[in-house]
Design a protein around this motif. Structure first.
Motif, PDB file in Angstrom:
ATOM      1  N   UNK A 134      60.082   2.020 -29.815  1.00 14.65           N
ATOM      2  CA  UNK A 134      61.075   2.964 -29.311  1.00 14.65           C
ATOM      3  C   UNK A 134      61.593   3.787 -30.487  1.00 14.65           C
ATOM      4  N   UNK A 135      61.505   5.110 -30.387  1.00 14.19           N
ATOM      5  CA  UNK A 135      61.953   6.028 -31.427  1.00 14.19           C
ATOM      6  C   UNK A 135      61.262   5.750 -32.757  1.00 14.19           C
ATOM      7  N   UNK A 136      59.986   5.398 -32.688  1.00 14.47           N
ATOM      8  CA  UNK A 136      59.200   5.196 -33.891  1.00 14.47           C
ATOM      9  C   UNK A 136      59.397   3.863 -34.572  1.00 14.47           C
TER      10      UNK A 136
END
Length: 679
Positions: free
Chosen positions: A214-216
């Motif tokens: 999630x989000x990198x």
């Protein structure tokens, strides 16, 4: 069709009938249909609730139809009924039916009554769809439905700019939370391969320790899912950071405020967290966040409520604070206590809001408590019912200590004290102390409302609303009856408040019964270890061990909330009865603190600076430089300018003189001959 089908869809049918009715203040059909449908739904809800109290049966599923069938995504529209749903059904339909009846009197002179009653019933239907959802997509349908209905009701008086602004604010702020809720639903489907709630809750413990991208970054799966879902709950239940819409929602009619704050929209977040409690139980981080946000909201809203002068806004911040109690109860694992407080809060908060509406009705729409005073003798029924609501919210009662085998008290005494004791028993001393401090502040601002409204000398003459009423009455009165034979009370300016009609008083009396007795009668089913385990039957993650520990906390813990309540009462009495000049002196001596609380911790100003102004600046840039300066300039406006220039040139050639046309023809003929000769 089963009882649950009738219960859920009767309000929808009533909303359709009312919405198609003729406009006019004299139209009774919309009121009859919607109110009758809601009372029928309420009767069915109580039957279901009492059935679960008595037998504690297993959940039942009432299918409606297949909604979505797309690959692995299978969404059945079905109505789920279990103990948790039964509690919510009673809360929603009981309060909504009484709000419908109350609105007969409150909205009597409004020409748009059919539209109002249609919106009320639509609101109720959306909330019923939310709490009976058997999957997350269906829950989201109800979730967005209450958002739509709240927008329509808050902005019901759409010719009033402040009402439109409040409706838009509520809609936009909730979209922020709903984005988190949507991402949580998407992530849940990605992880579990289904949106079916029972399946998700059954498999949730097995996902503990897994990670998700999630989000990198890689994060704990259940923590991310729970926090995203909780973001949606924060928006809908007005928790700190996404709370700013709730006080402004007071721009809608008072019955709307009661319905939003007591039974429908703001309770949706608490319900969702409790419904998905087995998911939250798998993440200590998520539980900690829920506890922290709930406790912070609880404290924030209570402090702001101490300085507000609008009677509805005081009660609105009270709602925000009480929702904080519910969330930090859920955060410490006391889901039964959270739902118990939601249950009791519905009765006394609806009572307080509708009581405030009765006061406003008596005071010719004046909402500023500084222009009240001395009303207890003028509107005695409203006074005593609001007194019962105040005793309930402040938690007046006798604890089961010092030889007293049975705790006896008003509704809030049983539910709020259970939350505070649960926080201590669960090992969250910070949440416990915040709960105790907020109990003191709640008692103070609640009694402040009562003292300013019903005690002291009448201050009605200073009200512009009252002066307008007297002015209109004087112009409409016969000259022979211009003088009142009875001397007006001091400071009244000749105005005499009147008690509300029976359609408004009957709901107040019935809600008073709930505010007085609901805690004492039902506390065993919600929070007692054995009875609670039997009642909930897995519909929430009921922690029997925590409930045992809650009843075994030290004596001083049991007494702390009661002493806090008495302390708040004493401070309120001293400040507004014994030494009425003290509040102004305190505000003057501590002006920065007073302004900080009066301006609601400056959240609106901060958000205006950080989000609203940049959004408008970006909008102006895109409008002026993008739309007008680029697209319009080189697009339609540019082409239009070229056409205009071409036509201007053509006009010069079309002079109308014969020699000019002959000259042009001669030039053309010469050019053609030259072309052929050269070629």
């Amino acid at each position: 069709m089963s009882a649950i089908h009738y219960l859920v869809f009767l309000p929808l049918l009533a909303a359709a009938v009312a919405g198609l009715a003729n406009k006019g203040a004299g139209s009774t059909l919309p009121k009859l249909v919607t109110t009758g449908a809601l009372f029928a739904s309420a009767a069915l809800s109580w039957m279901i609730f009492l059935h679960y109290l008595g037998e504690g049966t297993e959940p039942s599923i009432a299918p409606v139809f297949t909604w979505i069938a797309s690959g692995n995504l299978q969404v059945e529209w079905a109505l789920r009924v279990d103990a948790l749903t039964a509690v919510m059904l009673v809360v929603i339909t009981s309060v909504s039916s009484l709000v419908h009846l109350y609105s007969w009197g409150y909205m009597e002179e409004d020409p748009d009554q059919p539209r109002f009653f249609a919106y009320l019933s639509l609101f109720t239907f959306a909330m019923l769809m939310l709490v009976t959802a058997n999957n997350l997509v269906q829950m989201f349908f109800g979730w967005e439905g209450v958002g739509l209905a709240s927008y329509l009701l808050i902005g019901f008086w759409f010719k009033k700019p402040s009402a439109n602004a409040a409706a838009i604010k509520a809609f936009v702020v909730n979209r922020v939370g709903d984005l988190g809720f949507m991402l949580g639903i998407f992530g849940t489907f990605l992880v579990f391969g289904t949106v079916d709630i029972p399946t998700i809750l059954h498999e949730a413990p097995s996902m503990g320790g897994s990670t998700i991208g999630f989000l990198g970054q890689r994060w704990d799966t259940m923590t991310i899912l729970c926090l995203l879902l909780f973001l949606g709950a924060m928006g809908k239940s007005a928790q700190l950071g996404l709370h700013t819409w709730l006080p402004d929602a007071m721009e809608g009619p008072t019955p709307v405020s009661a319905l939003i704050h007591a039974a429908t929209m703001v309770t949706a977040g608490v319900f969702m967290v409790c419904r998905l409690s087995p998911m939250f139980e798998t993440s200590h981080v998520a539980m900690g966040v829920v506890t922290f946000v709930g406790a912070a909201t609880c404290l924030f809203a209570a402090t702001v409520g101490t300085t507000q002068t609008d009677i509805k806004r005081v009660i609105a911040y009270s709602t925000c604070s009480q929702l904080g109690y519910m969330f930090f109860a859920a955060g410490v694992g006391a889901y039964g206590a959270a739902m118990f407080h939601l249950f009791t809060h519905a009765f006394f908060k609806a009572l307080l809001f509708l009581g405030a509406g009765s006061v406003i009705h008596a005071m010719h729409h004046e909402q500023d408590m500084r222009y009240y005073g001395g009303l207890r003798k003028e509107i005695p029924v409203t006074f005593w019912t609001m007194m019962a609501g105040t005793l309930a919210i402040t938690g007046v009662g006798i604890p089961a200590v010092l030889g007293n085998p049975l705790a006896i008290g008003f509704a809030g005494f049983h539910s709020k004290d259970a939350i505070i004791e649960s926080a201590w028993a669960a090992g969250f001393p910070s949440a416990f102390w915040i709960g105790v401090i907020v109990a003191l502040i709640t008692s103070f601002y609640s009694w402040r409302l009562i003292f300013l409204t019903f005690y002291g000398k009448p201050r009605w003459a200073a009200s512009e609303h009252i002066q307008h009423a007297l002015h209109d009455h004087a112009h409409g009165a016969d000259d022979h009856h211009g003088h009142d034979h009875h001397a007006p009370a001091t400071g009244t300016g000749g105005y005499h408040p009147h008690e509300s009609p029976w359609t408004m008083l009957v709901p107040l009396v019935l809600l008073t019964v709930g505010a007085v007795a609901s805690g004492f009668v039902f506390h065993g089913f919600f929070i007692e270890p054995e009875a609670g385990e039997h009642f909930w039957r897995g519909s929430v993650a009921f922690n029997e061990h925590l409930m045992h520990a809650m009843h075994e906390v030290p004596l001083w813990v049991k007494l702390s909330a009661t002493f806090a309540m008495l302390g708040g009462l004493a401070i309120g009495w001293l400040a507004y009865i014994r030494f009425p000049a003290f509040p102004a002196a305190f505000a003057s001596a501590f002006r920065p603190l007073y302004l900080f609380l009066l301006n609601k911790w400056y959240f609106d100003e901060i958000y205006h600076f950080l989000f609203v102004k940049p959004a408008f600046a970006i909008g102006r840039l895109l409008w002026k430089a993008g739309d007008e300066g680029t697209i319009d300039r080189f697009g339609p406006n540019g082409f239009a300018r070229l056409v205009a220039l071409g036509s201007a040139g053509a006009v010069r050639l079309q002079s109308g003189y014969l020699y000019a046309y002959a000259f042009v023809m001669l030039i053309g003929l010469t050019a053609a001959i030259t072309w052929f000769m050269v070629g």
